[in-house]
Design an enzyme around this catalytic site. Sequence first.
Site, PDB file in Angstrom:
ATOM      1  N   LYS A 196      34.569  44.640  46.044  1.00  0.00           N
ATOM      2  CA  LYS A 196      33.694  43.499  46.293  1.00  0.00           C
ATOM      3  C   LYS A 196      33.264  43.410  47.761  1.00  0.00           C
ATOM      4  CE  LYS A 196      33.712  42.732  41.996  1.00  0.00           C
ATOM      5  NZ  LYS A 196      34.568  41.968  41.133  1.00  0.00           N
TER       6      LYS A 196
HETATM    7  C1  LIG Z   1      35.179  41.695  39.727  1.00  0.00           C
HETATM    8  C2  LIG Z   1      34.691  40.627  38.807  1.00  0.00           C
HETATM    9  C3  LIG Z   1      35.543  39.629  38.322  1.00  0.00           C
HETATM   10  C4  LIG Z   1      37.024  39.665  38.485  1.00  0.00           C
HETATM   11  O1  LIG Z   1      37.461  39.699  39.783  1.00  0.00           O
HETATM   12  P1  LIG Z   1      39.029  39.951  40.086  1.00  0.00           P
HETATM   13  O2  LIG Z   1      39.203  39.488  41.487  1.00  0.00           O
HETATM   14  O3  LIG Z   1      39.253  41.427  39.922  1.00  0.00           O
HETATM   15  O4  LIG Z   1      39.812  39.167  39.101  1.00  0.00           O
HETATM   16  C5  LIG Z   1      35.000  38.599  37.581  1.00  0.00           C
HETATM   17  N1  LIG Z   1      33.690  38.564  37.306  1.00  0.00           N
HETATM   18  C6  LIG Z   1      32.840  39.517  37.720  1.00  0.00           C
HETATM   19  C7  LIG Z   1      31.380  39.393  37.400  1.00  0.00           C
HETATM   20  C8  LIG Z   1      33.310  40.590  38.475  1.00  0.00           C
HETATM   21  O5  LIG Z   1      32.471  41.565  38.859  1.00  0.00           O
END
Ligand SMILES: *Cc1c(COP(=O)(O)O)cnc(C)c1O
Length: 388
Positions: A196
């Site tokens: 991210k």
């Molecule tokens: C990465 C992601 C999540 C989950 O994030 P985590 O921190 O790994 O739990 C939820 N929604 C979307 C759209 C994502 O891309």
Amino acid sequence: MRNKNILFHKTHIGQEEIDAVVEAMKSGWVTMGPKTIEFERVFSEYIFKNTDNQILLNTDFLHSVSCNSATAALHLALKAIGLKKDDEVILPTNTFIATAEVVGYFDAKPVLCDVEYDTHNIDCSKIEALITPKTKAIMPVHFAGQPCDMDKIIQIAKKHNIKIIEDAAHALPSKYKGQLVGQIGDITCFSFYATKTLSTGEGGMAVTKNPDFAKSMRINRLHGISRDAWDRYTSKGSWFYEVVDNGYKYNTTDLNSALGIVQLKKLEWMKEQREKIANRYNEAFEKIDHVVTPFIKEDRETSWHLYVIKVSNRNEFIENLKKEGVNASVHFIPVHKQPYYKNKYNYQDSDYPVANKVYEESVSLPIYPDLSEDDLEYIIEKVIKYAK
Ligand SMILES: *Cc1c(COP(=O)(O)O)cnc(C)c1O
């Protein structure tokens, strides 16, 4: 310098990040502690500093609750609004499974909505037809970092008295009509997963202006433990606490938070680097008929978490890139196509014609600050060679 194997993503980790984690380890406090409190404070400040909205000038109105993932944050958010068994929550089918999964935790139903072909975001014109007396919330997902049509979603939510829980896993930092994502819905959840735009390894943050929601999330991220009585009747450091809810073990650690504090300082710089890459891709693909480039609406600013193109020969295209040492990806396999969800909720493929088309054509290309210019030019050359 050209890499033989260009990664789809590489987390930007500099010496500052390494030093911060080492310092946190040396402090003797490795789990949730002072660094986490500091991370929550600077995160709230970041969200409010980037606005013209005077109401938020006092950060007391904005609460950041850190968790060990965005999935945990979304789960706590739904608990905070009081989601119950058999309730319904509307979300786009074009999302990571976590958005639907957390609804299932309550034995509530994820009601899937089709998406727009140009932005891949939830199609707001199709939301109202899905609302029933059981609908408790809408979970917009700001795909690739581009905010959804929030004015329309707010209008629908107000009319039907339902809550807005934003899945902003891609949307840090993103703006809707000049307003930073994080200030708009009832609760907004960010992800700090490895891929991210801000990474703590694993982590997440729930942001809200509502003190009751914030309190519920704080209590439930750590076993439902309330320190209120502890603060009221005893001196700090007492052994006394009360369990006031059926909570979870969702807290983060100071090691992760130390990383987050440094990454937050670099957030704008990292965004600029991704933006430069996106601009170069756009410029290179503009004249290539069979490459559809990302469409960003005029009143939005995307974080450029993902750069998603559409081609008609998607599978073959990704295979060819791979052979040339370029790793691409697909976001997302729609929720309604996943076996467990399809069987459990009886989703019909024909109900999501646009999402199906978007899925068949989509390819996410590498976009991250540490992608070299040589690698970028090489990717462009191969995309033009293989796209049909
Ligand atoms: C990465 C992601 C999540 C989950 O994030 P985590 O921190 O790994 O739990 C939820 N929604 C979307 C759209 C994502 O891309």
